[in-house]
Design an enzyme around this catalytic site. Sequence first.
Site, PDB file in Angstrom:
ATOM      1  CD  GLU A 101      -3.104   0.842   0.403  1.00 41.81           C
ATOM      2  OE1 GLU A 101      -2.583   1.525  -0.500  1.00 41.81           O
ATOM      3  OE2 GLU A 101      -4.253   1.027   0.824  1.00 41.81           O
ATOM      4  CG  ASP A 102      -1.151   4.713  -1.272  1.00 38.36           C
ATOM      5  OD1 ASP A 102      -1.767   3.919  -0.525  1.00 38.36           O
ATOM      6  OD2 ASP A 102      -1.750   5.570  -1.945  1.00 38.36           O
ATOM      7  CG  ASP A 105      -5.674   8.606   6.589  1.00 40.39           C
ATOM      8  OD1 ASP A 105      -5.194   9.165   7.573  1.00 40.39           O
ATOM      9  OD2 ASP A 105      -6.633   9.091   5.945  1.00 40.39           O
ATOM     10  CG  PHE A 155      -4.452  15.597   1.498  1.00 41.45           C
ATOM     11  CD1 PHE A 155      -5.327  14.545   1.748  1.00 41.45           C
ATOM     12  CD2 PHE A 155      -4.132  15.893   0.174  1.00 41.45           C
ATOM     13  CE1 PHE A 155      -5.871  13.809   0.713  1.00 41.45           C
ATOM     14  CE2 PHE A 155      -4.683  15.156  -0.873  1.00 41.45           C
ATOM     15  CZ  PHE A 155      -5.552  14.125  -0.600  1.00 41.45           C
ATOM     16  NE  ARG A 168      -4.384   8.269  -8.832  1.00 40.79           N
ATOM     17  CZ  ARG A 168      -4.886   7.874  -7.659  1.00 40.79           C
ATOM     18  NH1 ARG A 168      -4.079   7.501  -6.686  1.00 40.79           N
ATOM     19  NH2 ARG A 168      -6.179   7.846  -7.456  1.00 40.79           N
TER      20      ARG A 168
HETATM   21  P1  IMP Z   1      -7.420   4.489   5.010  1.00 42.64           P
HETATM   22  O1  IMP Z   1      -8.447   3.472   4.644  1.00 42.64           O
HETATM   23  O2  IMP Z   1      -8.051   5.670   5.728  1.00 42.64           O
HETATM   24  O3  IMP Z   1      -6.266   3.933   5.805  1.00 42.64           O
HETATM   25  O4  IMP Z   1      -6.910   5.131   3.695  1.00 42.64           O
HETATM   26  C1  IMP Z   1      -6.068   4.532   2.873  1.00 42.64           C
HETATM   27  C2  IMP Z   1      -6.138   5.128   1.474  1.00 42.64           C
HETATM   28  O5  IMP Z   1      -6.540   6.513   1.475  1.00 42.64           O
HETATM   29  C3  IMP Z   1      -4.758   5.102   0.904  1.00 42.64           C
HETATM   30  O6  IMP Z   1      -4.540   3.897   0.243  1.00 42.64           O
HETATM   31  C4  IMP Z   1      -4.743   6.305  -0.004  1.00 42.64           C
HETATM   32  O7  IMP Z   1      -5.148   5.918  -1.293  1.00 42.64           O
HETATM   33  C5  IMP Z   1      -5.739   7.266   0.600  1.00 42.64           C
HETATM   34  N1  IMP Z   1      -5.031   8.337   1.356  1.00 42.64           N
HETATM   35  C6  IMP Z   1      -4.821   8.387   2.691  1.00 42.64           C
HETATM   36  N2  IMP Z   1      -4.141   9.487   3.047  1.00 42.64           N
HETATM   37  C7  IMP Z   1      -3.892  10.161   1.899  1.00 42.64           C
HETATM   38  C8  IMP Z   1      -3.192  11.390   1.590  1.00 42.64           C
HETATM   39  O8  IMP Z   1      -2.646  12.103   2.453  1.00 42.64           O
HETATM   40  N3  IMP Z   1      -3.169  11.739   0.282  1.00 42.64           N
HETATM   41  C9  IMP Z   1      -3.740  11.000  -0.705  1.00 42.64           C
HETATM   42  N4  IMP Z   1      -4.386   9.845  -0.473  1.00 42.64           N
HETATM   43  C10 IMP Z   1      -4.463   9.428   0.822  1.00 42.64           C
HETATM   44 MG    MG Z   2      -4.130   3.504  -1.613  1.00 46.58          MG
END
Ligand code: IMP
Ligand code: MG
Length: 176
Positions: A101-102, A105, A155, A168
């Site tokens: 994963e990138d 969050d 962000f 991206r």
């Molecule tokens: P989570 O489910 O809240 O953990 O979110 C995960 C996904 O939200 C990641 O795989 C990202 O694609 C997106 N995401 C979370 N934080 C950021 C950010 O700061 N910038 C852009 N995309 C984000």
């Molecule tokens: Mg992602």
Amino acid sequence: MEMIQESDIKLLFSEQDIQSKIKEIANTINTTYGKDSLYVISVLKGSVMFTVDLVKHLKMPVRMEFIRLSSYGSNYTSSGKVNAVDITLPDLNGKNVLIVEDIIDTGHTAKFLLDFIKLNFKTKSLRFCSLLDKKEKRQVDIDADIYGFDIDDKFLVGYGLDFEEYYRNIPYIGYV
Ligand code: IMP
Ligand code: MG
């Protein structure tokens, strides 16, 4: 929502920072699995850049799968709802599986995916690797087994991360 000017993006991690961190992560993965073959599951679209750079440093036999999930709406905050756009996977029974994963969050995406794989397969091993970790924002009890950078509640864009699907392609990671 308005477009961000590229000049408004402040550098957080340069291309060099990212590439040297990826080498560290790859070393950890190489040590963890040795010569055992590995299924790398890349979560599109955000982890596309990270995945392709990471796998080049892996020394074991690697198979790559790509799935598409989305959780962010068109704003800065995670919706908490994970949308499985395409979660087609091969038979992962008895396999070493590494999710790539990138960013983690809130953790909802990670939890959704780990639960999905555990429900459908008896893998030999299952680990989660994320380039970035926003621990402050966590809403569910989930941790990456392997991660690159700890980050505050900012962000981020670039190196796969988007704002309204843009940025991206920026080769570094920045914030707005
Ligand atoms: P989570 O489910 O809240 O953990 O979110 C995960 C996904 O939200 C990641 O795989 C990202 O694609 C997106 N995401 C979370 N934080 C950021 C950010 O700061 N910038 C852009 N995309 C984000
Ligand atoms: Mg992602």
